[in-house]
Write an enzyme that holds these catalytic residues in place. Structure first.
Site, mmCIF file in Angstrom:
data_model
loop_
_atom_site.group_PDB
_atom_site.id
_atom_site.type_symbol
_atom_site.label_atom_id
_atom_site.label_comp_id
_atom_site.label_asym_id
_atom_site.label_seq_id
_atom_site.Cartn_x
_atom_site.Cartn_y
_atom_site.Cartn_z
ATOM 1 N N ASP A 480 -30.153 -4.023 9.195
ATOM 2 C CA ASP A 480 -30.841 -4.060 7.902
ATOM 3 C C ASP A 480 -30.067 -3.263 6.844
ATOM 4 O OD1 ASP A 480 -32.919 -4.715 6.159
ATOM 5 O OD2 ASP A 480 -34.453 -4.289 7.663
ATOM 6 N N ASP A 550 -38.466 -11.371 3.343
ATOM 7 C CA ASP A 550 -39.648 -10.685 3.862
ATOM 8 C C ASP A 550 -40.911 -11.476 3.554
ATOM 9 O OD1 ASP A 550 -38.362 -8.599 5.040
ATOM 10 O OD2 ASP A 550 -38.565 -7.229 3.353
HETATM 11 C C1 GLA Z 1 -36.851 -4.669 5.784
HETATM 12 C C2 GLA Z 1 -36.823 -5.945 6.584
HETATM 13 C C3 GLA Z 1 -38.091 -6.110 7.371
HETATM 14 C C4 GLA Z 1 -38.279 -4.914 8.261
HETATM 15 C C5 GLA Z 1 -38.273 -3.650 7.426
HETATM 16 C C6 GLA Z 1 -38.319 -2.421 8.305
HETATM 17 O O1 GLA Z 1 -37.742 -4.751 4.730
HETATM 18 O O2 GLA Z 1 -36.605 -7.041 5.760
HETATM 19 O O3 GLA Z 1 -38.043 -7.285 8.132
HETATM 20 O O4 GLA Z 1 -37.272 -4.877 9.229
HETATM 21 O O5 GLA Z 1 -37.128 -3.560 6.623
HETATM 22 O O6 GLA Z 1 -38.304 -1.260 7.570
#
Ligand code: GLA
Length: 726
Positions: A480, A550
């Site tokens: 990430d 997301d």
């Molecule tokens: C980001 C990702 C999510 C999740 C969060 C965790 O927003 O896109 O899918 O993994 O971080 O903090």
């Protein structure tokens, strides 16, 4: 051969199955662009020879023999700053005299089968040396001793050409590159629509179409990532082109940091496009003998509309960009803990997810954010990549054993480039984060960015990740990147090199990612940046899949996935069924089937009916995997154009299997609804698997499938599968 050089006329011709690209060496060794478009079979291209063009106020070069020549009026193969061409320039180099006049001329070339790697940067690769041919065109600015190599690799089968440039300082004096774009492309017309993908967090890659106008139009990122806001993709579509017909030129930069695509329409109604690193946040110091490699741009030409361009990108990326163990392997159906419980979990909860998931046929459990350091919310612990044994009691090995004992694979979340001020790492190395002297550091999501330009920082993070993953069988890693970069600078770079920071940052990230994927070649890597903030070909060359967004609402996902499909193939689009109850679970799955497919919900909170539905969905996933992920995509009704429905279709390459998906976003007023399928064999007969009805390909494509009586309530959907009769 794809690359031809007429040594008499000094004309280069780069041919693919569906395009020709032509340029010449003109008087005084100027490189002049002549043509890019549908294939031209001619060997004799004297009719295309450039004859100059002069306008008042456009200075000329007195040495050129042809009358009426001005670089300002000339379609330049690679435009430069300050030597007579006043339009957007691809290259500007500050020399030891303190000016940035840059003037390159042809000195020679080389043609060979194969494709060179680009030092430090991801790029397309060949499976076989004969898959593509490369042309290197050598040029030099004789005043400054700067040599520029223009590299073209021609993918004959795909109507695609990749380009990048190499700058070398052969003089004794240092120079500074102020801007270096990866390509410059000229068109003698301006009747184009510019298509690009804009967005934001939770709503990435929406399609924007605008007619070109005189002046400069551009899309950029200066956030330290390719970004949610603009994707490094742009297309120029003839203004009469549609999804299925007409000429479209697509450009996609293989780069995950600050980029720029600029398009200028000049006063002669000609169009110039340049694409590469965003010069606003860039500079590069070159000492004697040093070289700089630009990232690669992928150019695709289609005369089968936008859909044809997309299918070429998809095939090319599936075959020549995505790599490694998972390239052609079916990806496991996963369940991810994030939306199910955010930071609130322990080992027992994860195992209970795995147990319920197993019953439904899910194949991998991914433990998302919250397993390390003291992380119970987003305020701490990035950089402390050791297991929080208060949550994961008995340690990671024990948890993985329990998950694997159920027959599931195990995946884990990391955010390797970040550091929380509340962390052990920050306490011992406060200077390791990105910062500049005398300014406060902006904070985002309670975190700073680690300085990936530094070898010591990268080594520390590598050692931490390697230390853990080499002990336990981890099948998948989600990488990430949850903020953008501000106050960009490195404690280790001297002031005159601080402008190199952003490019060095991404080179460092690529290096670290490369080390991890090399150390764990069978581990499936999924990229993520707050969803799809780094959805670009650079990342795709390391991770065969990228979390799209997301936003897991199936209706919102329609534009996100339609937009993403403009140039990225289905098999890399991370898509999950979540607990979002805007539609039933069937529609959520029908949308997620387009991508890598998985679940992001608490399986213990599901009703029996939904659990039964999941079992069927996973069967569908396996059944349709090949037609979706190895076939052709046809966008039929786009949610960018139609407010009621989105419809898309996959077709196997041999045209014997077709999968049609329709989703109702909003109940249409009229119910009459015929869908015309695309790409089928008109002479073949196809059976609708569900009803047993048989239709000719011609009927399905021309009259269309009559779906008037299907459910068209808000959020309803269906998938229809057709197989060709023997
Ligand atoms: C980001 C990702 C999510 C999740 C969060 C965790 O927003 O896109 O899918 O993994 O971080 O903090």
């Amino acid at each position: 051969m794809p690359v031809n050089y007429d040594s008499e006329k000094k004309i280069f011709k780069l041919d693919t199955a569906g395009s020709s690209y032509v340029f010449q060496v003109f008087d005084e060794n100027y490189l002049v662009h002549l043509y890019y478009g549908a294939p031209i079979p001619d060997n004799n291209l004297s009719s295309m020879y450039y004859h100059g063009g002069f306008a008042s106020f456009s200075p000329s070069n007195a040495k050129v023999k042809t009358d009426s020549f001005s670089p300002d009026m000339c379609p330049m193969e690679y435009s430069t700053q300050g030597a007579g061409d006043f339009r957007i320039s691809a290259l500007s180099v500050l020399n030891c005299d303190g000016n940035n006049v840059t003037d390159i001329r042809y000195t020679g070339h080389k043609i060979y089968m194969g494709k060179p790697e680009i030092v430090g940067l991801p790029s397309l690769y060949l499976n076989d040396i004969n898959e593509a041919q490369t042309l290197e065109v050598y040029t030099e600015d004789i005043v400054t001793g700067v040599k520029v190599t223009l590299v073209y690799t021609v993918f004959e089968k795909y109507s695609a050409i990749t380009r990048n440039v190499i700058i070398e300082n052969t003089s004794k004096n240092a120079v500074d590159i102020e801007r270096v774009y990866s390509c410059c492309v000229e068109f003698p017309q301006m009747n184009f629509n510019m298509m690009h993908l804009y967005g934001k967090w939770n709503k990435e890659r929406s399609l924007q179409v605008r007619h070109l106008a005189h002046g400069i139009q551009s899309i950029v990122s200066k956030r330290g990532s390719s970004s949610h806001y603009h994707n490094p993709f742009v297309a120029l579509a003839d203004d009469k082109a549609t999804e299925d017909y007409g000429e479209v030129y697509g450009f996609n930069l293989v780069y995950s940091s600050n980029f720029s695509a600029e398009i200028e329409v000049d006063s002669s109604d000609s169009t110039r496009l340049i694409m590469g690193i965003n010069p606003e946040s860039f500079g590069w110091h070159l000492e004697e003998g040093e070289r700089f490699f630009s990232p690669e741009v992928v150019m695709v030409y289609s005369n089968e509309g936008v859909g044809g361009m997309s299918r070429t990108f998809h095939d090319l990326y599936r075959n020549n960009l995505i790599r490694g163990y998972w390239k052609n392997r079916k990806r496991p159906v996963l369940i991810n803990s994030w939306e199910a419980c955010f930071f609130d979990f322990d080992d027992d909860k994860i195992v209970s997810f795995a147990e319920s998931a197993k019953e439904m046929g899910i194949e991998m459990l991914v433990m998302d954010d919250g397993w390390f350091g003291k992380r119970n919310d987003d305020t701490t612990s990035l950089g402390d990549w050791f297991v929080n044994e208060n949550k994961i009691k008995g340690g990671l090995g024990n948890l993985i054993d329990r998950v694997r004992a159920l027959g599931l694979k195990f995946g884990i979340w990391y955010e390797p480039e970040m550091i929380s001020p509340e962390s052990r790492l920050y306490k011992s190395h406060p200077d390791w984060c990105v910062h500049v002297p005398r300014r406060d550091k902006s904070i985002a999501r309670h975190q700073y960015v680690l300085d990936m330009t530094r070898q010591d920082v990268r080594d520390n993070i590598f050692d931490q990740i390697y230390g853990l993953l080499s002990k336990y069988p981890v099948d998948y890693l989600k990488w990430d990147f949850n903020r953008n970069i501000t106050e960009a600078g490195s404690a280790l770079l001297p002031p005159e090199k601080q402008k190199e920071f952003f490019h060095r940052y991404i080179l460092g990230t690529y290096e670290l990612m490369g080390r991890i994927t090399k150390a764990f070649p069978k581990m499936l890597l999924e990229n993520c940046s707050g969803g799809g903030g780094r959805f670009d070909p650079g990342m795709l060359s390391f991770s065969p899949q990228i979390w799209c967004s997301d936003n897991t609402d199936p209706i919102e996902r329609l534009t996100i996935q339609f937009g993403t499909s403009l140039c990225y193939p289905d098999l890399c689009m991370g898509a999950h069924v979540s607990a979002c109850n805007r539609t039933n679970i069937e529609t959520r799955a029908n949308v997620a089937l387009w991508g890598t497919f998985g679940y992001e919900l608490d399986p213990n909170k599901m009703c029996e009916e939904d659990k039964a539905a999941v079992k069927l969905q996973i069967k569908k996933y396996h059944k349709y995997y090949d037609v979706i992920h190895s076939g052709n995509l046809y966008r039929i009704i786009s949610p960018f154009e139609n407010h009621y429905r989105a419809v898309w279709q996959f077709l196997s390459k041999d045209k014997t299997k077709a999968l049609l998906t329709s989703v109702v976003m909003r109940r249409p007023e009229t119910q009459a609804f015929f869908v015309r399928l695309k790409g089928l064999n008109p002479e073949k007969f196809y059976t609708d698997e569900e009803t047993g009805e048989v239709y000719s390909g011609a009927l399905l494509m021309n009259a269309g499938l009559n779906l008037t009586s299907t459910d068209c309530s808000d959020g309803s959907s269906f998938v229809k599968y057709f197989t060709a009769n023997e």
